[in-house]
Design an enzyme around this catalytic site. Structure first.
Site, mmCIF file in Angstrom:
data_model
loop_
_atom_site.group_PDB
_atom_site.id
_atom_site.type_symbol
_atom_site.label_atom_id
_atom_site.label_comp_id
_atom_site.label_asym_id
_atom_site.label_seq_id
_atom_site.Cartn_x
_atom_site.Cartn_y
_atom_site.Cartn_z
ATOM 1 N N ASP A 137 1.014 -1.166 0.164
ATOM 2 C CA ASP A 137 -0.095 -0.015 0.057
ATOM 3 C C ASP A 137 0.902 1.223 -0.041
ATOM 4 O O ASP A 137 1.806 1.405 0.753
ATOM 5 C CB ASP A 137 -0.801 -0.171 1.197
ATOM 6 C CG ASP A 137 -1.983 0.876 1.010
ATOM 7 O OD1 ASP A 137 -2.426 1.406 -0.042
ATOM 8 O OD2 ASP A 137 -2.863 1.227 2.084
ATOM 9 N N HIS A 144 -4.094 13.736 1.517
ATOM 10 C CA HIS A 144 -4.361 12.845 2.573
ATOM 11 C C HIS A 144 -3.079 13.150 3.450
ATOM 12 O O HIS A 144 -3.501 13.076 4.451
ATOM 13 C CB HIS A 144 -4.439 11.524 2.145
ATOM 14 C CG HIS A 144 -4.492 10.533 3.044
ATOM 15 N ND1 HIS A 144 -5.621 10.183 3.981
ATOM 16 C CD2 HIS A 144 -3.738 9.480 3.210
ATOM 17 C CE1 HIS A 144 -5.500 9.426 4.627
ATOM 18 N NE2 HIS A 144 -4.070 8.720 4.334
ATOM 19 N N GLU A 210 -10.898 3.627 3.737
ATOM 20 C CA GLU A 210 -9.843 4.489 2.913
ATOM 21 C C GLU A 210 -10.160 4.232 1.456
ATOM 22 O O GLU A 210 -9.919 3.154 1.031
ATOM 23 C CB GLU A 210 -8.517 4.459 3.017
ATOM 24 C CG GLU A 210 -8.004 4.867 4.652
ATOM 25 C CD GLU A 210 -6.496 4.688 4.826
ATOM 26 O OE1 GLU A 210 -6.025 5.816 5.692
ATOM 27 O OE2 GLU A 210 -5.675 4.198 4.238
ATOM 28 N N GLU A 212 -9.180 4.214 -2.120
ATOM 29 C CA GLU A 212 -7.930 4.070 -2.937
ATOM 30 C C GLU A 212 -8.191 3.256 -4.279
ATOM 31 O O GLU A 212 -9.326 2.653 -4.392
ATOM 32 C CB GLU A 212 -7.068 2.726 -2.107
ATOM 33 C CG GLU A 212 -6.546 3.418 -0.904
ATOM 34 C CD GLU A 212 -5.650 2.887 -0.146
ATOM 35 O OE1 GLU A 212 -4.590 2.133 -0.978
ATOM 36 O OE2 GLU A 212 -5.168 3.052 0.924
ATOM 37 N N ASP A 244 -9.202 0.345 1.918
ATOM 38 C CA ASP A 244 -8.365 -0.329 2.902
ATOM 39 C C ASP A 244 -8.828 0.151 4.641
ATOM 40 O O ASP A 244 -8.328 1.243 5.045
ATOM 41 C CB ASP A 244 -6.968 0.894 2.864
ATOM 42 C CG ASP A 244 -5.795 0.465 3.592
ATOM 43 O OD1 ASP A 244 -5.885 -0.749 4.272
ATOM 44 O OD2 ASP A 244 -5.114 1.554 4.006
ATOM 45 N N ARG A 248 -8.309 3.507 13.443
ATOM 46 C CA ARG A 248 -7.580 4.475 13.614
ATOM 47 C C ARG A 248 -7.181 4.615 15.267
ATOM 48 O O ARG A 248 -5.918 5.104 15.313
ATOM 49 C CB ARG A 248 -8.303 5.837 13.521
ATOM 50 C CG ARG A 248 -8.921 6.057 12.171
ATOM 51 C CD ARG A 248 -7.757 6.172 11.283
ATOM 52 N NE ARG A 248 -8.316 6.430 10.004
ATOM 53 C CZ ARG A 248 -7.789 6.035 8.710
ATOM 54 N NH1 ARG A 248 -6.379 5.807 8.881
ATOM 55 N NH2 ARG A 248 -8.091 6.513 7.411
ATOM 56 N N GLN A 251 -4.436 2.041 15.371
ATOM 57 C CA GLN A 251 -3.268 2.499 14.503
ATOM 58 C C GLN A 251 -2.389 3.636 15.300
ATOM 59 O O GLN A 251 -0.982 3.520 15.267
ATOM 60 C CB GLN A 251 -3.800 3.304 13.226
ATOM 61 C CG GLN A 251 -2.631 3.589 12.282
ATOM 62 C CD GLN A 251 -3.101 4.113 10.895
ATOM 63 O OE1 GLN A 251 -4.522 4.000 10.630
ATOM 64 N NE2 GLN A 251 -2.403 4.536 10.011
ATOM 65 N N LYS A 264 -4.850 -2.422 10.148
ATOM 66 C CA LYS A 264 -5.206 -2.602 8.655
ATOM 67 C C LYS A 264 -5.384 -3.654 8.291
ATOM 68 O O LYS A 264 -5.834 -4.297 7.099
ATOM 69 C CB LYS A 264 -3.830 -1.966 7.699
ATOM 70 C CG LYS A 264 -3.565 -0.471 8.347
ATOM 71 C CD LYS A 264 -4.231 0.502 7.393
ATOM 72 C CE LYS A 264 -3.730 2.037 7.368
ATOM 73 N NZ LYS A 264 -4.532 2.930 6.619
ATOM 74 N N THR A 268 -9.414 -5.730 3.671
ATOM 75 C CA THR A 268 -9.159 -4.926 2.495
ATOM 76 C C THR A 268 -10.108 -5.302 1.400
ATOM 77 O O THR A 268 -10.108 -6.521 1.039
ATOM 78 C CB THR A 268 -7.707 -5.024 1.882
ATOM 79 O OG1 THR A 268 -6.786 -4.709 3.053
ATOM 80 C CG2 THR A 268 -7.616 -4.034 0.582
ATOM 81 N N GLU A 384 -10.210 12.194 7.946
ATOM 82 C CA GLU A 384 -9.936 13.477 7.618
ATOM 83 C C GLU A 384 -11.433 14.487 7.759
ATOM 84 O O GLU A 384 -11.578 15.495 8.101
ATOM 85 C CB GLU A 384 -9.509 13.615 5.997
ATOM 86 C CG GLU A 384 -8.338 12.846 5.962
ATOM 87 C CD GLU A 384 -7.854 12.309 4.569
ATOM 88 O OE1 GLU A 384 -7.648 13.213 3.774
ATOM 89 O OE2 GLU A 384 -8.197 11.332 4.215
#
Lengths: 437, 437
Positions: A137, A144, A210, A212, A244, A248, A251, A264, A268, A384
């Site tokens: 990834d 971002h 996420e 992607e 993804d 949080r 993480q 993560k 996926t 975000e």
């Protein structure tokens, strides 16, 4: 990069599969994306298929129709009608192109109709279209990286390496699933609360998506060799959508010093369809940087980069909550961005990944990293959009979200659009959060 | 964990393969490690083998001798005589144990000799013994984490998460090779020199080894489920040696914020032999922590942890330079440590990896992280031994090293030793640095 347009790109082409000619379809005859499928609920073997309108063309059911193919196209077909596309991916651009041309001719208005080779997409079950040996990834959206960086480091949102290094890390291959995937909310450790001596343990409280784009590697490189950036796109089979999923709170506590791990690797989700780079040739875009940004190092620079290094692909995230399903109301749009806004190109990802001699294999998957645009509403994650969980997002049905709740389904969509050309789309990558076990 | 000793562990057992009875052999009849091999230089298929003395027992050549096996052992044998051991790994501890018992009886002094089923190890070529779907590297040595952390953060060598979280990250599966692997020195970007505007690009100047133990997963877990720590070792097939080659200058520039990538993914070298956890049962060790260290969270704690959570395995690194080969002098010892000094146990790695629902698969490989001991000379990497590249290491033939040079061969060795018991060893994991391409 120097991909020439050919008869398969002709915008006037139509198909004998009527639904392919609807302006709203993701899958006109100019698209022809590859996937692996079987009839839903059957015990059939998965095999290669191509999306056309609302149907799947069954590549294992072409029968005598393939006798008109060129030898090269027939060879490619035999590699594509298997339970994974790795063989086709390994065959290289000439094989991919020969098969695409043959399938375009097969599906055109006026050609002999092959209803026995069609399966309605609504009656198909998909699988991950390749055996993915390694999944990497990247982190190619500077928007971002800047927004997320600001949450962690207000004084230095963007680290000094960002504008030089296409940052990436290895992800988990075994938990990659196809659209329709569901997974229990992950459990794990999070940072000790203020004053607490111990970390908290329990279900993730800041679960995120996420947005992607995934890049499927076609032909690989020998271990120890590098792929020159000018040749890099010839090693790319095509693109897909990729979510993804990210925990949080896990993480933030685990990621120093070796990067994301349990935050993560639980799931996926990718789209069932891989849109080939040849299909995307008419939708190339300029690759732009700010005048103040440094030029790429020579191993990341190539003649076609600035003119056509990017792909113009509109990306979208929608949320369908359990309440929305009960209320039978449409999914709510959360964010929109465009793949062309990446700071690093697909070719640069491939060249960087191999510059140290790392060997890529057919079927390897690269993620672009979260594709956020320059505007706040084009952010590709809830982290975000919610300003780090500080602001709730109001949904049209009156619900609110900062992060994902159990029962939420996140849907990614993507399509290449250009005036005068049919749009070609990626279908969906949808995944659902189940309660923690 | 609660592994009982059985007749295969009897220290008085000897083998009709005479070399297995040498006190210096890594492979007495109490060991019986598994690998995959063929005759060197042949075009034979790789198949399963077991090391015995200086020979390989060819598991595809037992013929009629297997008719005396129990059904369970015969089934396990049929899974073990393939080109990878994934099938055997998936079969579970009862199958592994049944096959081990049958092979122990087959190879004992007094049993019918089967010279036709032996291939000299010196005449064997090995391959990676499993198809490794995913490779995860941990960071379980607190001594390594502290020493390396001090180089980057003198004020805070150990990050606040270290004593709570078994830190790990995903590595590259495709570049894992078996002992004998060689690779060109990786190229890449490094931090701009003082005053320079641009990063440096070129061959790595701080190439290093990392002395690790590898953990091969046997039976996996369903996606979404967690493996309880008390059951975790039943999912482990066995251990091997692992060299996590590292480009320190690439790593320092690229690793923020997502961890190591090109600094590690160009090569990883493992031993051909996997020593089963059953073989290691007599060599268990107490798992110790300082009194001031926190108790593990409940999901990482289990009754047998403190008594026998660790494995007493002596580890060693040797360096054979090009000059040493020319001079025909022995390889020089660089460091010695012991696997028992890890801060996190094998069972804790497995439990942590799956606590979020991440599914492990048979043949997945976990690395322990660099196993450094508490003394400076027990550091498991040149980065540590050289104090971050500041001090040269003198070699017996007059050469010096801070980091690896082209032509250097790094050899890892490991053996479990206990008074009154035969030593059981891992053979070697050797790899050689070639010049940059």
């Amino acid at each position: 990069m120097s991909m020439q347009l050919n008869e398969t790109h002709d915008p006037s082409l139509t198909s004998w599969v009527a639904s392919a000619n609807d302006a709203g379809s993701d899958f006109p005859i100019q698209n022809l994306p590859f996937g692996a499928f079987r009839r839903a609920g059957s015990a059939e073997a998965f095999r290669g298929g191509v999306a056309i309108g609302d149907q799947v063309l069954d590549l294992a059911a072409l029968g005598a129709a393939a006798t008109a193919f060129t030898d090269e196209a027939r060879d490619a077909l035999s590699l594509a009608n298997r339970d994974s596309l790795n063989g086709l991916m390994a065959a290289g651009p000439a094989a991919w192109s020969a098969l695409r041309l043959a399938l375009s001719r097969l599906l055109r208005s006026g050609a002999e109709q092959l209803p026995q080779a069609l399966v309605p997409q609504s009656n198909a079950e998909f699988t991950v279209p390749a055996r993915i040996g390694d999944y990497t990834d990247f982190y190619t959206s500077i928007h971002h990286a800047t927004t997320v960086g600001r949450l962690f480091r207000p004084d230095e949102p963007l680290l000094p390496n960002y504008k030089w290094v296409p940052i990436g890390y290895h992800g988990r291959a075994s938990s990659i699933g196809v659209s329709g995937q569901s997974f229990p909310r992950p459990k794990g450790q999070t940072r000790p609360a203020n004053g607490a001596a111990e970390p908290h343990f329990g279900p993730c409280r800041r679960l995120d998506y996420e947005l992607e784009v995934g890049v499927f590697i076609g032909t690989g490189n020998a271990d120890g060799d590098s792929i020159p950036v000018a040749e890099a796109e010839a090693h790319v089979f095509g693109l897909c959508l990729l979510n993804d999923w990210s925990a949080r709170d896990l993480q933030a506590w685990e990621y120093q010093p070796l990067g994301p791990f349990l935050a993560k690797n639980f799931a996926t989700t990718i789209s069932p369809w891989i849109v080939t780079t040849e299909a995307l040739a008419p939708y190339r875009a300029a690759w732009t940087r700010d005048a103040a940004d440094p030029q790429p190092l020579p191993y990341l620079d190539y003649p076609a980069l600035r003119d056509s290094g990017a792909f113009d692909i509109e990306l979208e995230v929608l949320l369908r909550t359990a309440a929305m399903r009960d209320q039978n109301v449409p999914a709510a749009p959360l964010s929109r961005s465009n793949f062309r806004d990446g700071y690093w190109s697909v070719a640069q990802m491939v060249a960087h990944h191999t510059v140290n001699g790392c060997g890529l294999r057919p079927g390897d998957l690269l993620g672009s990293g979260t594709m956020s645009g320059p505007e706040p509403e084009s952010a590709g994650s809830l982290l975000e959009l919610s300003g780090g969980g500080k602001t709730s997002i109001m949904l049209p049905n009156g619900e609110q979200r900062t992060f994902l709740e159990d029962g939420d389904t996140v849907v990614l969509r993507g399509r290449a659009v250009r005036p005068g050309l049919p749009r070609i789309g990626f279908g969906e990558a949808a995944g659902t959060v189940l309660p923690a076990r």
